[in-house]
Design an enzyme around this catalytic site. Structure first.
Site, short mmCIF file in Angstrom:
data_model
loop_
_atom_site.label_atom_id
_atom_site.label_comp_id
_atom_site.label_asym_id
_atom_site.label_seq_id
_atom_site.Cartn_x
_atom_site.Cartn_y
_atom_site.Cartn_z
N TRP A 133 0.84 -1.20 0.00
CA TRP A 133 0.00 0.00 0.00
C TRP A 133 0.88 1.26 0.00
O TRP A 133 0.52 2.28 -0.57
CB TRP A 133 -0.90 0.00 1.25
CG TRP A 133 -1.83 1.18 1.33
CD1 TRP A 133 -3.06 1.28 0.78
CD2 TRP A 133 -1.60 2.42 2.01
NE1 TRP A 133 -3.62 2.50 1.07
CE2 TRP A 133 -2.74 3.22 1.82
CE3 TRP A 133 -0.53 2.93 2.75
CZ2 TRP A 133 -2.85 4.51 2.34
CZ3 TRP A 133 -0.64 4.20 3.27
CH2 TRP A 133 -1.78 4.97 3.07
N HIS A 134 2.06 1.16 0.62
CA HIS A 134 2.92 2.34 0.73
C HIS A 134 3.62 2.70 -0.57
O HIS A 134 4.12 3.81 -0.72
CB HIS A 134 3.96 2.14 1.83
CG HIS A 134 3.38 2.28 3.20
ND1 HIS A 134 2.71 1.25 3.83
CD2 HIS A 134 3.32 3.34 4.05
CE1 HIS A 134 2.30 1.67 5.00
NE2 HIS A 134 2.63 2.93 5.16
N GLY A 135 3.67 1.79 -1.51
CA GLY A 135 4.30 2.13 -2.78
C GLY A 135 4.49 0.92 -3.66
O GLY A 135 4.58 -0.21 -3.17
#
Lengths: 464, 395
Positions: A309-311
């Protein structure tokens, strides 16, 4: 547009607040917030604002048809699939194609989508709403204006917290601004972002940009600065969001609770980006079976996805799995052990694990990450320290001390001491209140100077 | 009773903060919309951003919002005062100096009456730069390719305790050269400058080197290129009229130590006939004659005596009918070297990679250039790679 900019503070927000407090009815206030939010979003992303509207329209329609036509489950699936498709297309398509190309030696062209701002936040919000409607936790929102106001609400649109519809559904209909606390919270957040995160950020570039030749000591100092930067950046933004929410009468939930004072990784994740962890807990971990069945598998899925989700890059997946490992160790070994390490040891252990985690987070290329870790752990042959490391570090000592204090619940401690004396003396109260007022006004003034200062741009070749 | 009174006091504090917040936003907000507009910023020595034109295209591309941000920032009420406040606070906040041994200001270093630049590449800059140079050599196997990397004054003049081995220019030059193919001629000027550091080779109030500094570097280049460098004694010499208060004064927020001790500029003139023309692009039509070195300039920035500042493209044709031609891909440091460079070539082309779009491979072919020199600051600006790979775009 970002909160920490001159145009946001002195043009957008000023006009927005002015009109907001002039307008009498809640309906008109919501329309104003909607128009302002769409303008806020479209300022940087004039085209992709359509995606935001699409996502809102989708979940509004789905939620209102859910119990009227067809099977509720089918509607739920439509919403989840479409929302995730949006996220996957715009955030992960390049990453997926690169990996397919690497694995199969094919040459599928990368569609090259730009990541629309805030898509990871608003798709999660609209999805959580539809799931809550499906679970009958909230009734479907009848007013599209109110619903899209919730989705696009500019205080939380770009960087969270991930606000759930159920948390603010009542406030969409009736609310009271909390101006004093809102202003205070906003100024604190602005100071965190502009005075602490930005300063740390400049130092991170200085240090980690040349990790290849750094000493072991400096590589850790660089990671330390990044740990400060990411915390102040993110929590500062959340503070501003919460403060703005209060100004407009919304109570957003806390997103950070002094994570760096944690004494275990489990505790760290209860204090860091709370709205994201609780989203994954409620909408993924528990539906997968939670603690009841296949707990380790559930944790593995949740943490791999939290990372992703963060990248769109493998280092983020690695970062998520890295936490999975420590959480499992803590759950099955530490928490079952009859002996507990002293608090100081647990605190150092947590900070160590978190800092190494931030190194994994920072270096998006795996080969750079390998170099960085080999420097940090002394395998690169780089010296332990250089004579110049110390003067470099001491020249930032004021910043470092200020930042460390700001990581700790110092204001809470002050509050407690204050409460103790408050019963006894008005004089002390006057002094403490005056100090706090001056401090907040100074932070606002200084942050503005720093924002102007960041645009200082003397030109070398002008007037020739 | 006491608690009630205290709650009231605290509430008053909150109200004062909120009123300050409101007034601060309203006053600055009002003047940011309706305040006086200026055209030139004296403090920053540049034109102030003007209100951008709003069109559908500029809006969709994000150009309008970006330019409007600049416009608001540039015209922000009391901008110069805020800048000064920020610089003053920063000097305490992030750049604490415990003694008089020097201080960092805006990434420049101040020691006694000398301001200094420190140039070093990040790992990524270095990789991008060296890849680009190696690519040029691959594409131009029969052309002599030279690389000269220019250090800032910091490593020569700052006290030892501030010298960080990872930013040391000699180490970074070596590190960079190690990654460049051995078929490229690597012109290492570090020790030549170090040997001459007691001479006036760097300005104290400007980040550039002086003509004497440029001459030290030129000599190393001439040795490597295999010809005898012109001697300074053979050149006419002059001191430019007036003081030169360099760029660092402005960039470092006008420290007294620099303001009180401006530089002067010394120039050397080549003793040969030449014609020099400047051009906007590589088509080289509609050129304008230019003096590559002058002994006077009607402006405070005296570094403009060299090449009249940075130009996209300058072509100098000299009376040396030896058929030798040199293309210099350069930044502003090269300007102080022009007067020496022209002494040995028939044709010298100065191309500023920041100001021109060019297909350098066709350019080298069209003009039968036999040597190409990359003369760049040791920051190893990554955009030079974009410049080198611009060939398709230009075509």
């Amino acid at each position: 547009m970002v909160f920490s900019s001159l145009i946001f503070l002195f043009q957008f927000l000023t006009i927005c607040l002015l009109l907001y407090f002039i307008i009498p009815s809640i309906k008109l206030k919501n329309i104003l917030l909607l128009v302002a939010s769409l303008f806020f979003y479209a300022w940087g992303e004039p085209v992709w604002v359509t995606l935001l509207i699409f996502s809102a329209l989708l979940d509004y329609t789905v939620s209102n048809l859910m119990f009227k036509k067809g099977s509720p489950k089918a509607w739920l699936i439509i919403s989840v699939v479409l929302n995730l498709s949006l996220l996957i297309t715009f955030k992960f398509s390049g990453f997926i194609i690169q990996n397919i190309n690497a694995l199969t030696s094919s040459h599928i062209p990368d569609p090259g989508f730009m990541l629309p701002i805030g898509i990871s936040f608003y798709t999660f919000q609209t999805m959580s709403y539809t799931i809550d409607v499906y679970r009958k936790k909230v009734p479907p929102e009848r007013s599209f204006i109110d619903f899209i106001t919730y989705v696009s609400l500019f205080p939380q649109l770009i960087a969270g917290p991930i606000v759930r519809y159920s948390d603010i559904s009542k406030e969409l209909k009736s609310r009271k601004p909390d101006i004093l606390n809102g202003v205070r919270r906003f100024i604190i957040g602005l100071g965190k972002k502009v005075l602490l995160a930005n300063t740390a950020g400049a130092l991170v570039g200085e240090y980690l940009g040349r990790i290849n030749s750094m000493s072991v000591l400096s590589s850790w100092v660089g990671v330390f600065f990044f740990s400060l930067q990411i915390y102040f950046d993110f929590s500062g933004y959340s503070d501003m969001a919460i403060g703005l929410g209060k100004l407009f009468g919304f109570q957003f939930l806390e997103n950070f609770e002094y994570p760096y004072i944690s004494k275990s990784i489990t505790e760290f994740w209860r204090r860091w980006h709370i709205s994201l962890s609780s989203f994954f807990r409620d909408y993924l971990y528990i539906p997968l079976g939670g603690n009841r069945k296949l707990q380790v598998r559930n944790m593995l899925i949740v943490w791999a996805l939290t990372g992703l989700w963060h990248g769109a890059s493998w280092n983020f997946v690695l970062w998520g799995l890295y936490y999975f490992v420590f959480l499992v160790i803590e759950k099955y070994i530490f928490q079952r052990s009859p002996v507990k390490a002293p608090a100081a040891v647990r605190h150092v252990y947590t900070l160590f694990v978190v800092m190494v985690g931030w190194a994994v987070f920072y270096f998006t290329s795996i080969s750079e990450l390998r170099t960085a870790l080999s420097v940090m752990f002394g395998f690169s042959g780089n010296p332990g320290y250089y004579a110049s490391d110390l003067p470099m570090l001491t020249s930032h000592v004021v910043f470092i001390v200020a930042a460390i204090i700001a990581c700790m619940p110092f204001s809470k401690l002050c509050g407690r001491i204050f409460d103790h004396f408050i019963e006894k003396s008005s004089m002390l109260t006057v002094l403490a209140t005056a100090a706090q007022t001056v401090f907040l006004c100074a932070i606002l003034f200084w942050s503005t100077s720093a924002l102007v200062g960041s645009t200082f741009n003397p030109f070398l070749y002008f007037r020739f | 009773m006491q608690t009630q009174r205290n709650t009231k006091i605290m509430k008053t504090g909150g109200i004062v903060t909120a009123v300050f917040f409101a007034v601060f936003l309203l006053v600055l907000g009002y003047f940011s919309f309706f305040g006086e507009r200026r055209e030139i910023s004296e403090a920053e020595n540049r034109e102030v951003a003007q209100m951008p034109e709003f069109t559908y295209d500029t809006w969709v591309s994000g150009e309008f919002s970006e330019e409007y941000d600049n416009y608001v920032a540039d015209n922000f009420p009391w901008r110069d005062d805020f800048l000064q406040v920020n610089a003053d606070i920063n000097s305490v906040y992030t750049q604490v100096s415990f003694d008089d041994e020097g201080v960092w200001i805006e990434n420049r270093f101040l020691y006694k009456d000398r301001g200094m630049g420190l140039y070093y590449p990040t790992d990524e800059d270095l990789a991008t730069y060296t890849d680009a140079i190696n690519y040029v050599k691959e594409r131009l196997p029969d052309t002599d390719i030279y690389v000269m990397l220019i250090p800032g004054a910091f490593n020569f003049y700052a006290p030892l305790k501030f010298q960080d081995p990872t930013t040391m220019s000699d180490k970074n030059i070596e590190r960079t050269f190690d990654k460049i193919s051995d078929d490229v001629n690597k012109v290492n000027i570090y020790s030549a400058l170090e040997d001459a550091k007691d001479d006036y080779i760097y300005f104290r109030t400007d980040f550039h080197w002086t003509a004497r500094g440029a001459y030290c570097a030129y000599k190393v280049f001439a040795d490597m290129a295999g010809y005898d460098p012109v001697s300074l004694d053979e050149m006419r010499h002059a001191i430019v009229d007036g003081d030169f208060p360099g760029e660092l004064i402005l960039e470092m927020h006008e420290p007294e130590a620099l303001k009180e001790a401006p530089d002067f500029v010394e120039v050397f003139f080549p003793e040969l006939e030449y014609t020099a023309m400047m051009y906007a692009d590589t088509d080289m039509v509609d050129g304008t004659p230019i003096e590559i070195v002058r002994d006077a300039v009607n402006w405070w920035n005296k570094y403009y005596v060299f090449n009249k500042g940075d130009q996209p493209l300058i072509h100098i044709n000299t009376e040396n009918k030896n058929g030798k031609s040199l293309l210099v891909i350069k930044d502003s440091f090269a300007n102080a070297m022009t007067a020496f460079m022209v002494c040995d070539y028939e044709d010298v082309y100065y191309m500023d990679y920041r100001l021109i779009k060019a297909d350098i491979f066709s350019f080298v072919e069209e003009h039968s250039i036999d040597s190409v020199l990359f003369l760049n600051k040791l920051t190893l600006d990554r955009s030079i790679s974009m410049f080198i790979h611009m060939e398709n775009e230009v075509r």
